[in-house]
Design a protein around this motif. Structure first.
Motif: not given
Length: 368
Positions: A79-92, A112-115, A123-133
């Motif tokens: 699954l891929i969530e796309c953000k605008t180029l230049g945006i700093t990717l963080d938890k929000k 991703t923001n394209g770059l 990896s921590i709990k099956p079926g629940k996405m980790d909060k950090s990459p």
């Protein structure tokens, strides 16, 4: 074409697009979808393989959408969530990816923001996405290690079981790398005390700690410099005992600008010739890009030894000196992006070489 060549060629073309990208949709169409197709090998024109605005209604969750989903036999594999180029990717920015990941069967999520590409799993709990990459890739700052890891997510190499066996190591390596970088730049009190107690028998007072802080920080730099020098010597195929007594200041070193120029030229001429036939060959005066690794078929010469005085040599008139060498026309460059302004010259040169090669083969065949 090898994966390594694909990613380097794609990376070399990114800068020319950056100033024209201002929205999330443009980021997706100009950077993300081409990356998935040209580098990773997924068919972005086939909705059964790559689907935009992917929706799945599961239980009480209705109308949840993700920007892109990569599918295999109808099941989500990424699954891929796309953000605008230049945006700093963080938890929000991971909220939508987090929600969708948790209600589907996908075991991989990408923000991703394209770059920058951040890879997530459970990896921590099956079926629940980790909060950090567990992995983060910057397409404009790729290491050989990054390329090796990224290749595992390509269509040709994709194997979720093999990827997940590497997740813990990658995740911990990423976190430890961050800690080590911080410690090298600014050693913590705990680290200073740990090292100091191993070499100093007295009481570790504030003054002693400050003294050893400076020593430790300096020695970190010394050790790193020694390691770098050692690796360079290995790369040159030398040992200290094999080094000459006098080092030639004019020793041939292929610069980052020359490598980048080579990949730009390779991406341009690959429109009409197999990129595997394009080679780089460096000399003291200039760096050549050749067809078939043959000096008789030069495409361009890169005079990039001085980054503040970039020049190129092109073979516009196809005239030869009496010695057989081809005459060049010199052009200054303000930056490497200006290489794209000479596409027509390079393509024409390759066409002439290809024609000459074909004629030689035909003549050789007729002699037989």
């Amino acid at each position: 074409m090898e994966f390594e060549d694909k990613i380097k060629i794609f990376s070399s073309k990114i800068n020319e697009k950056l100033e024209h990208i201002e929205t999330e949709e443009t980021t997706k169409t100009a950077l993300i979808l081409p990356f998935l197709k040209e580098v990773m090998g997924y068919d972005t024109t086939d909705p059964s393989e790559v689907k935009a605005e992917y929706t799945a209604d599961i239980g009480a969750k209705k109308g949840e959408k993700i920007d892109l989903a990569i599918l295999n036999s109808g099941s989500e594999i990424m699954l891929i969530e796309c953000k605008t180029l230049g945006i700093t990717l963080d938890k929000k920015h991971i909220s939508q990816l987090y929600r969708y990941f948790n209600i589907t069967d996908s075991e991989l999520g990408i923000l991703t923001n394209g770059l920058i590409y951040q890879f997530y799993t459970d990896s921590i709990k099956p079926g629940k996405m980790d909060k950090s990459p567990f992995l983060e890739i910057n397409l404009l700052d790729l290491s050989e290690k990054d390329i090796i890891e990224l290749k595992k997510f390509s269509k040709e190499q994709f194997d979720i079981s093999k990827i997940k066996t590497r997740v813990d190591n990658l995740k911990y390596a990423h976190d430890i790398h961050q800690i080590l970088s911080t410690e090298i730049d600014s050693p913590s009190d705990d680290l200073v005390r740990l090292f100091t107690k191993q070499v100093y028998d007295g009481t570790v007072t504030a003054n002693v700690k400050n003294k050893f802080y400076k020593i430790i920080k300096n020695e970190f730099k010394e050790v790193i410099d020694e390691k770098v020098e050692s690796r360079l010597n290995e790369a040159l195929g030398r040992t200290n005992s094999e080094l000459p007594l006098e080092v030639d200041d004019d020793e041939i070193i292929t610069t980052p600008e020359e490598f980048e120029g080579y990949y730009i030229v390779k991406s341009i001429v690959s429109r009409i010739v197999d990129p595997d036939r394009i080679f780089i060959r460096d000399t003291k005066s200039y760096c050549s890009v050749l067809l078939d690794d043959n000096n008789h078929y030069p495409i361009i010469r890169l005079y990039f030894n001085n980054p503040r005085n970039l020049k190129i040599g092109l073979f516009d008139d196809f005239e030869k000196y009496n010695s057989g060498g081809r005459k060049t026309s010199m052009y200054p460059l303000k930056n490497l992006k200006e290489l794209y302004g000479y596409e027509e010259n390079m393509l024409k040169t390759v066409e002439v070489h290809l024609k000459e090669i074909k004629q030689k083969k035909r003549a050789k065949k007729n002699k037989k």
